[in-house]
Design a protein around this motif. Structure first.
Motif, short mmCIF file in Angstrom:
data_model
loop_
_atom_site.label_atom_id
_atom_site.label_comp_id
_atom_site.label_asym_id
_atom_site.label_seq_id
_atom_site.Cartn_x
_atom_site.Cartn_y
_atom_site.Cartn_z
N GLN A 164 0.79 -1.22 0.00
CA GLN A 164 0.00 0.00 0.00
C GLN A 164 0.82 1.27 0.00
O GLN A 164 0.37 2.30 -0.52
N ILE A 165 2.00 1.23 0.59
CA ILE A 165 2.82 2.44 0.72
C ILE A 165 3.93 2.49 -0.31
O ILE A 165 4.10 3.49 -1.03
N ARG A 166 4.69 1.43 -0.41
CA ARG A 166 5.87 1.42 -1.27
C ARG A 166 5.60 1.73 -2.73
O ARG A 166 6.43 2.40 -3.37
N PRO A 167 4.48 1.29 -3.30
CA PRO A 167 4.25 1.62 -4.71
C PRO A 167 4.30 3.12 -5.01
O PRO A 167 4.76 3.52 -6.08
N PHE A 168 3.87 3.95 -4.07
CA PHE A 168 3.84 5.39 -4.31
C PHE A 168 5.23 6.03 -4.23
O PHE A 168 5.42 7.15 -4.69
N LEU A 169 6.19 5.33 -3.67
CA LEU A 169 7.55 5.87 -3.55
C LEU A 169 8.35 5.66 -4.83
O LEU A 169 9.44 6.22 -4.99
N ALA A 170 7.84 4.84 -5.75
CA ALA A 170 8.58 4.52 -6.98
C ALA A 170 8.74 5.75 -7.85
O ALA A 170 7.88 6.63 -7.90
N GLY A 171 9.85 5.81 -8.56
CA GLY A 171 10.10 6.91 -9.48
C GLY A 171 9.69 6.55 -10.89
O GLY A 171 8.84 5.68 -11.11
N SER A 172 10.32 7.19 -11.86
CA SER A 172 10.00 6.96 -13.27
C SER A 172 11.19 6.37 -14.02
O SER A 172 11.13 6.20 -15.23
N MET A 173 12.27 6.04 -13.30
CA MET A 173 13.46 5.45 -13.92
C MET A 173 13.46 3.94 -13.68
O MET A 173 13.12 3.48 -12.60
N ASN A 174 13.82 3.19 -14.72
CA ASN A 174 13.85 1.72 -14.64
C ASN A 174 12.50 1.14 -14.25
O ASN A 174 12.41 0.14 -13.55
N MET A 175 11.44 1.77 -14.71
CA MET A 175 10.09 1.33 -14.38
C MET A 175 9.34 0.84 -15.62
O MET A 175 8.11 0.93 -15.68
N ALA A 192 6.84 -1.78 -14.91
CA ALA A 192 5.72 -1.30 -14.11
C ALA A 192 4.77 -0.42 -14.92
O ALA A 192 3.75 0.03 -14.41
N GLY A 193 5.11 -0.13 -16.19
CA GLY A 193 4.19 0.63 -17.03
C GLY A 193 4.66 2.01 -17.42
O GLY A 193 3.87 2.80 -17.97
N LEU A 194 5.93 2.34 -17.18
CA LEU A 194 6.47 3.64 -17.60
C LEU A 194 7.67 3.41 -18.51
O LEU A 194 8.82 3.64 -18.12
N PRO A 195 7.44 2.96 -19.75
CA PRO A 195 8.56 2.60 -20.63
C PRO A 195 9.46 3.77 -20.99
O PRO A 195 10.65 3.58 -21.25
N ARG A 196 8.91 5.00 -21.01
CA ARG A 196 9.71 6.18 -21.37
C ARG A 196 9.91 7.11 -20.18
O ARG A 196 10.44 8.21 -20.34
N GLU A 254 8.55 17.59 -21.81
CA GLU A 254 9.61 16.65 -22.13
C GLU A 254 9.46 15.41 -21.25
O GLU A 254 8.90 15.45 -20.16
N TRP A 255 9.97 14.29 -21.79
CA TRP A 255 10.03 13.05 -21.02
C TRP A 255 11.21 13.12 -20.07
O TRP A 255 12.31 13.56 -20.44
N ARG A 256 10.98 12.73 -18.84
CA ARG A 256 12.04 12.71 -17.84
C ARG A 256 11.98 11.39 -17.08
O ARG A 256 10.91 10.79 -16.95
N GLN A 257 13.14 11.00 -16.56
CA GLN A 257 13.20 9.80 -15.73
C GLN A 257 13.96 10.14 -14.45
O GLN A 257 15.07 10.65 -14.49
#
Length: 422
Positions: free
Chosen positions: A232-243, A246-250, A262-265
């Motif tokens: 419940q908590i940890r999923p929200f701490l994830a960033g956008s790099m190496n994901m 998880a559904g964030l290919p770019r 712009e796209w950022r990671q």
């Protein structure tokens, strides 16, 4: 005799810690952060921050953000308010991205525009960092921030006791170490003049400080449930790099409106971004090698960019000032040199034990829950699609690293430093 950087002619520390936003509470603010932004203009942000758990539970965060105006940052009245704005916008960002059954790949202008300005002002990335989740995200009626029972979480994804305890433990750990920054920067000033007894006493203080911080970490189990944390908590701490899995290919598209963006990671928030833990490494001369492709800087070096600008400049200044480890490496010829070496090894051993405790925490809160299905009926664990990764070696941290191999390597590098071998 040449004067070392960061010291006066008598060899004492000349660090102006205030210049590096270091307070009597170390890397925490000098006083409790504000509970809200003072100008009613920011009420739309405050309302979302106040009701964030409710909005996430009912899957209404994205529609609520869509109704926001694009607010200016011109009415923020102090550095503390800039930090408060950053906390709100960072939590809003991660709630917006991860607060559905599929991640959202586009961050709307209502968040992007002010978030980029606030992040630039504070010299932190526009993502939820350790500073946003921990350093600036607590409230206290007292002056002792090391007393976790007197702390309250300011902004929360879940409103749960588990989330509050998990984040506030780190606040208490930071405060517990407040005096050691002054002690060890003064000890660095004694390196050039070979004041062995002064440095030995300081290393003893450092060992006791690390032990105290580790004791607080040991309290994690008291009020933080592993399954609640993992699912419940940890999923929200994830960033956008190496994901990608998880559904964030770019990564994440930061939409500034009018067709601009712009796209950022970015890496997610993690304790690896704590300036305090890196201060322990720097002061002891613990070197962390490259993790990843050849020629790539180490994770520890990279995540300094996720620290507030003044804090990372402080670490750089400490690293330039002198080396206690070089002094400990010298072949001892007197009793005071032997005592210094013993104190140095004891301090590095304490840091190794701390990292061992961290590995055990990760095992309890990530490895073991990843093997058990969540029966709470909420959204999938977007941050760690464990079904795609076999075994603990494949689990990714919120900071975007292979979790267990990274932590073990960091511990082993600490042990190696304590052996005092070239």
């Amino acid at each position: 005799m040449s004067v070392l950087p960061g010291t006066t002619e008598d060899g004492k520390s000349s660090f102006d810690l205030r210049k590096f936003a270091v307070t009597q509470n170390a890397f925490l603010p000098a006083t409790s952060p504000p509970a809200s932004l003072s100008d009613p203009y920011y009420q739309p942000w405050e309302l979302i921050a106040q009701h964030l758990p409710w909005l996430l539970e009912r899957n209404r965060i994205r529609s609520s953000v869509g109704q926001l105006p694009i607010l200016s940052t011109s009415r923020l009245r102090s550095e503390a308010e800039w930090r408060r704005a950053y906390v709100i916008l960072a939590f809003m960002t991660h709630a917006y991205v991860w607060g559905g059954y599929e991640p959202e790949q586009v961050l709307p202008p209502q968040i992007t525009v002010p978030f980029l300005r606030v992040s630039s002002h504070l010299e932190v990335p526009p993502a939820l960092t350790y500073a946003g989740a921990n350093l600036w995200n607590f409230l206290s009626d007292g002056d002792d921030f090391s007393n976790i029972d007197e702390l309250r979480l300011s902004v929360s994804f879940t409103g749960s006791e588990s989330e509050s305890w998990f984040l506030l433990i780190s606040v208490a750990m930071e405060a517990r170490a407040a005096d050691i920054l002054h002690t060890m920067t003064a000890a660095l000033g004694a390196v050039g003049t070979r004041e062995y007894d002064t440095i030995t006493l300081a290393l003893g203080e450092l060992r006791r400080c690390i032990d105290g911080v580790a004791a607080l970490l040991d309290r994690m189990h008291e009020k933080c449930d592993p399954m609640v944390f993992y699912y419940q908590i940890r999923p929200f701490l994830a960033g956008s790099m190496n994901m990608e899995a998880a559904g964030l290919p770019r990564g994440l598209f930061y939409d500034r409106g009018d067709g601009k963006g712009e796209w950022r990671q970015y890496r997610g928030g993690s304790n690896g971004q704590s300036s305090l833990i890196q201060f322990f490494d720097v002061i002891l001369g613990v070197e962390h090698r490259t993790h990843g492709s050849p020629g790539q800087q180490s994770f520890h070096a990279e995540v300094r960019d996720y620290m507030p600008g003044p804090h990372r400049r402080f670490l750089a200044q400490v690293a330039r000032t002198g080396s206690i480890r070089e002094l400990a490496l010298a072949e001892p010829s007197k009793a005071d040199q032997h005592r210094l070496r013993e104190a140095y090894t004891a301090a590095t051993d304490a840091l190794s034990v701390f990292r061992d405790k961290h590995i055990r925490i990760v095992t309890r809160y990530i490895i073991l829950p990843s093997r058990q299905p969540w029966k709470g009926g909420s959204r999938m664990n977007l941050a760690t699609p464990s079904s795609a990764r076999k075994g603990e070696e494949g689990l990714m941290g919120t900071g975007g690293t292979q979790l267990i191999p990274f932590l073990r390597t960091s511990r082993d590098e600490t042990l190696l430093a304590g052996r005092l071998e070239e």
